[in-house]
Structure formats: structure tokens, C-alpha cells
Design a protein around this motif. Structure first.
Motif, PDB file in Angstrom:
ATOM      1  N   LEU A  89       0.827  -1.203   0.000  1.00  0.00           N
ATOM      2  CA  LEU A  89       0.000   0.000   0.000  1.00  0.00           C
ATOM      3  C   LEU A  89       0.861   1.252   0.000  1.00  0.00           C
ATOM      4  O   LEU A  89       0.604   2.194  -0.750  1.00  0.00           O
ATOM      5  N   LEU A  90       1.900   1.265   0.831  1.00  0.00           N
ATOM      6  CA  LEU A  90       2.792   2.417   0.866  1.00  0.00           C
ATOM      7  C   LEU A  90       3.512   2.593  -0.469  1.00  0.00           C
ATOM      8  O   LEU A  90       3.639   3.715  -0.971  1.00  0.00           O
ATOM      9  N   ALA A  91       3.957   1.492  -1.070  1.00  0.00           N
ATOM     10  CA  ALA A  91       4.652   1.550  -2.361  1.00  0.00           C
ATOM     11  C   ALA A  91       3.739   2.077  -3.457  1.00  0.00           C
ATOM     12  O   ALA A  91       4.195   2.719  -4.408  1.00  0.00           O
ATOM     13  N   ALA A  92       2.432   1.838  -3.315  1.00  0.00           N
ATOM     14  CA  ALA A  92       1.456   2.305  -4.301  1.00  0.00           C
ATOM     15  C   ALA A  92       1.012   3.739  -4.016  1.00  0.00           C
ATOM     16  O   ALA A  92       0.125   4.262  -4.691  1.00  0.00           O
ATOM     17  N   GLY A  93       1.616   4.350  -3.001  1.00  0.00           N
ATOM     18  CA  GLY A  93       1.273   5.732  -2.671  1.00  0.00           C
ATOM     19  C   GLY A  93       0.002   5.867  -1.857  1.00  0.00           C
ATOM     20  O   GLY A  93      -0.573   6.950  -1.762  1.00  0.00           O
ATOM     21  N   ARG A  94      -0.440   4.788  -1.249  1.00  0.00           N
ATOM     22  CA  ARG A  94      -1.650   4.812  -0.425  1.00  0.00           C
ATOM     23  C   ARG A  94      -1.272   4.966   1.035  1.00  0.00           C
ATOM     24  O   ARG A  94      -0.166   4.643   1.444  1.00  0.00           O
ATOM     25  N   GLU A  95      -2.193   5.441   1.816  1.00  0.00           N
ATOM     26  CA  GLU A  95      -1.942   5.578   3.248  1.00  0.00           C
ATOM     27  C   GLU A  95      -2.180   4.237   3.919  1.00  0.00           C
ATOM     28  O   GLU A  95      -3.137   3.525   3.597  1.00  0.00           O
ATOM     29  N   SER A  96      -1.325   3.892   4.844  1.00  0.00           N
ATOM     30  CA  SER A  96      -1.462   2.636   5.573  1.00  0.00           C
ATOM     31  C   SER A  96      -0.873   2.801   6.959  1.00  0.00           C
ATOM     32  O   SER A  96       0.144   3.462   7.137  1.00  0.00           O
ATOM     33  N   ILE A  97      -1.539   2.222   7.924  1.00  0.00           N
ATOM     34  CA  ILE A  97      -1.028   2.172   9.288  1.00  0.00           C
ATOM     35  C   ILE A  97      -1.043   0.706   9.690  1.00  0.00           C
ATOM     36  O   ILE A  97      -2.081   0.060   9.646  1.00  0.00           O
ATOM     37  N   LEU A  98       0.110   0.206  10.068  1.00  0.00           N
ATOM     38  CA  LEU A  98       0.205  -1.177  10.521  1.00  0.00           C
ATOM     39  C   LEU A  98       0.297  -1.181  12.035  1.00  0.00           C
ATOM     40  O   LEU A  98       1.210  -0.592  12.611  1.00  0.00           O
ATOM     41  N   ILE A  99      -0.665  -1.807  12.665  1.00  0.00           N
ATOM     42  CA  ILE A  99      -0.667  -1.942  14.122  1.00  0.00           C
ATOM     43  C   ILE A  99      -0.416  -3.410  14.421  1.00  0.00           C
ATOM     44  O   ILE A  99      -1.186  -4.266  14.012  1.00  0.00           O
ATOM     45  N   ASN A 100       0.659  -3.664  15.115  1.00  0.00           N
ATOM     46  CA  ASN A 100       1.074  -5.031  15.384  1.00  0.00           C
ATOM     47  C   ASN A 100       1.314  -5.180  16.887  1.00  0.00           C
ATOM     48  O   ASN A 100       2.452  -5.221  17.333  1.00  0.00           O
ATOM     49  N   PRO A 101       0.221  -5.270  17.691  1.00  0.00           N
ATOM     50  CA  PRO A 101       0.386  -5.351  19.138  1.00  0.00           C
ATOM     51  C   PRO A 101       1.102  -6.644  19.527  1.00  0.00           C
ATOM     52  O   PRO A 101       0.717  -7.718  19.074  1.00  0.00           O
ATOM     53  N   PRO A 102       2.140  -6.550  20.335  1.00  0.00           N
ATOM     54  CA  PRO A 102       2.876  -7.744  20.736  1.00  0.00           C
ATOM     55  C   PRO A 102       1.984  -8.767  21.427  1.00  0.00           C
ATOM     56  O   PRO A 102       1.181  -8.426  22.285  1.00  0.00           O
ATOM     57  N   ASN A 103       2.087  -9.998  21.015  1.00  0.00           N
ATOM     58  CA  ASN A 103       1.408 -11.150  21.630  1.00  0.00           C
ATOM     59  C   ASN A 103      -0.113 -11.070  21.622  1.00  0.00           C
ATOM     60  O   ASN A 103      -0.761 -11.739  22.402  1.00  0.00           O
ATOM     61  N   ALA A 104      -0.710 -10.258  20.743  1.00  0.00           N
ATOM     62  CA  ALA A 104      -2.168 -10.135  20.714  1.00  0.00           C
ATOM     63  C   ALA A 104      -2.813 -11.220  19.873  1.00  0.00           C
ATOM     64  O   ALA A 104      -3.933 -11.639  20.146  1.00  0.00           O
ATOM     65  N   GLY A 105      -2.112 -11.679  18.822  1.00  0.00           N
ATOM     66  CA  GLY A 105      -2.714 -12.674  17.943  1.00  0.00           C
ATOM     67  C   GLY A 105      -4.004 -12.144  17.369  1.00  0.00           C
ATOM     68  O   GLY A 105      -4.069 -11.014  16.901  1.00  0.00           O
ATOM     69  N   HIS A 106      -5.066 -12.940  17.418  1.00  0.00           N
ATOM     70  CA  HIS A 106      -6.373 -12.500  16.953  1.00  0.00           C
ATOM     71  C   HIS A 106      -7.304 -12.200  18.128  1.00  0.00           C
ATOM     72  O   HIS A 106      -8.514 -12.260  18.007  1.00  0.00           O
ATOM     73  N   ASN A 107      -6.743 -11.862  19.277  1.00  0.00           N
ATOM     74  CA  ASN A 107      -7.524 -11.474  20.435  1.00  0.00           C
ATOM     75  C   ASN A 107      -7.969 -10.032  20.231  1.00  0.00           C
ATOM     76  O   ASN A 107      -7.176  -9.102  20.338  1.00  0.00           O
ATOM     77  N   VAL A 108      -9.226  -9.846  19.891  1.00  0.00           N
ATOM     78  CA  VAL A 108      -9.743  -8.528  19.544  1.00  0.00           C
ATOM     79  C   VAL A 108      -9.542  -7.538  20.676  1.00  0.00           C
ATOM     80  O   VAL A 108      -9.152  -6.397  20.453  1.00  0.00           O
ATOM     81  N   ARG A 109      -9.777  -7.949  21.897  1.00  0.00           N
ATOM     82  CA  ARG A 109      -9.627  -7.041  23.040  1.00  0.00           C
ATOM     83  C   ARG A 109      -8.190  -6.527  23.125  1.00  0.00           C
ATOM     84  O   ARG A 109      -7.956  -5.342  23.330  1.00  0.00           O
ATOM     85  N   GLU A 110      -7.221  -7.395  22.934  1.00  0.00           N
ATOM     86  CA  GLU A 110      -5.815  -6.986  22.964  1.00  0.00           C
ATOM     87  C   GLU A 110      -5.471  -6.101  21.768  1.00  0.00           C
ATOM     88  O   GLU A 110      -4.712  -5.151  21.895  1.00  0.00           O
ATOM     89  N   CYS A 111      -6.023  -6.424  20.611  1.00  0.00           N
ATOM     90  CA  CYS A 111      -5.737  -5.635  19.408  1.00  0.00           C
ATOM     91  C   CYS A 111      -6.282  -4.218  19.507  1.00  0.00           C
ATOM     92  O   CYS A 111      -5.716  -3.288  18.939  1.00  0.00           O
ATOM     93  N   LEU A 112      -7.390  -4.040  20.205  1.00  0.00           N
ATOM     94  CA  LEU A 112      -8.024  -2.724  20.305  1.00  0.00           C
ATOM     95  C   LEU A 112      -7.562  -1.927  21.516  1.00  0.00           C
ATOM     96  O   LEU A 112      -7.961  -0.779  21.690  1.00  0.00           O
ATOM     97  N   ALA A 113      -6.706  -2.507  22.329  1.00  0.00           N
ATOM     98  CA  ALA A 113      -6.240  -1.846  23.555  1.00  0.00           C
ATOM     99  C   ALA A 113      -5.224  -0.756  23.243  1.00  0.00           C
ATOM    100  O   ALA A 113      -4.698  -0.661  22.136  1.00  0.00           O
ATOM    101  N   GLY A 114      -4.971   0.069  24.234  1.00  0.00           N
ATOM    102  CA  GLY A 114      -3.899   1.057  24.149  1.00  0.00           C
ATOM    103  C   GLY A 114      -4.097   2.130  23.094  1.00  0.00           C
ATOM    104  O   GLY A 114      -3.139   2.616  22.524  1.00  0.00           O
ATOM    105  N   GLY A 115      -5.334   2.495  22.821  1.00  0.00           N
ATOM    106  CA  GLY A 115      -5.585   3.547  21.847  1.00  0.00           C
ATOM    107  C   GLY A 115      -5.708   3.066  20.409  1.00  0.00           C
ATOM    108  O   GLY A 115      -5.969   3.870  19.509  1.00  0.00           O
ATOM    109  N   ASN A 116      -5.527   1.778  20.171  1.00  0.00           N
ATOM    110  CA  ASN A 116      -5.620   1.252  18.806  1.00  0.00           C
ATOM    111  C   ASN A 116      -7.015   1.410  18.209  1.00  0.00           C
ATOM    112  O   ASN A 116      -7.152   1.653  17.013  1.00  0.00           O
TER     113      ASN A 116
END
Length: 78
Positions: free
Chosen positions: A18-45
Motif C-alpha cells: 500500500l505504501l509503495a502504491a502511494g496509499r496511506e497505511s497504518i500497521l498496528i502489530n500489538p505484541p502477543n495479541a494474535g487474533h484477540n480482539v480485546r488486545e488488538c483494540l487496547a492502548g488507543g488502537n
């Protein structure tokens, strides 16, 4: 990161493409969250994702970017 559903490199490749194509992208990769939605959405995500959808996907230009604090070991904003 331990995610047995979607390998982390897959998200990283999409983000880089996406970045190479000139598009905006934000990658959020919370440590040890996996597919745990609660962990992925924590900390302001949740606010970062909501703002991104409003501004970039829905085109609401009046929505300013959410402040992003980089958690340790994250790739936010890269």
C-alpha cells in the motif's frame, strides 16, 4: 507475535504494498495479541483505527489523524 490465523508477514507485505502504491497505511502489530480482539483494540488502537476509517476510507477530511503512541515492538505508522 503469535497469530495462527494470519501470519504477521502477510500484514506487513500488504502494508508495504500500500505504501509503495502511494496509499496511506497504518500497521498496528500489538505484541502477543494474535487474533484477540480485546488486545488488538487496547492502548488507543481502537481510536487510531476509527480515525483511519473515517478519514481515509470514508473520506471525512475534517477528521484529523488520531495521535499515535508507538507501543514497544509495534510497527504503527511505519
Amino acid at each position: 507475535m503469535q497469530d495462527c490465523t494470519v501470519p504477521t508477514p502477510q500484514g506487513e507485505r500488504l502494508h508495504e504494498a500500500l505504501l509503495a502504491a502511494g496509499r496511506e497505511s497504518i500497521l498496528i502489530n500489538p505484541p502477543n495479541a494474535g487474533h484477540n480482539v480485546r488486545e488488538c483494540l487496547a492502548g488507543g488502537n481502537l481510536e487510531v483505527m476509527h480515525t483511519f476509517v473515517e478519514r481515509v476510507i470514508r473520506g471525512c477530511e475534517h477528521v484529523p489523524p488520531a495521535p499515535v503512541e508507538r507501543p514497544e515492538d509495534s510497527m504503527i505508522g511505519e
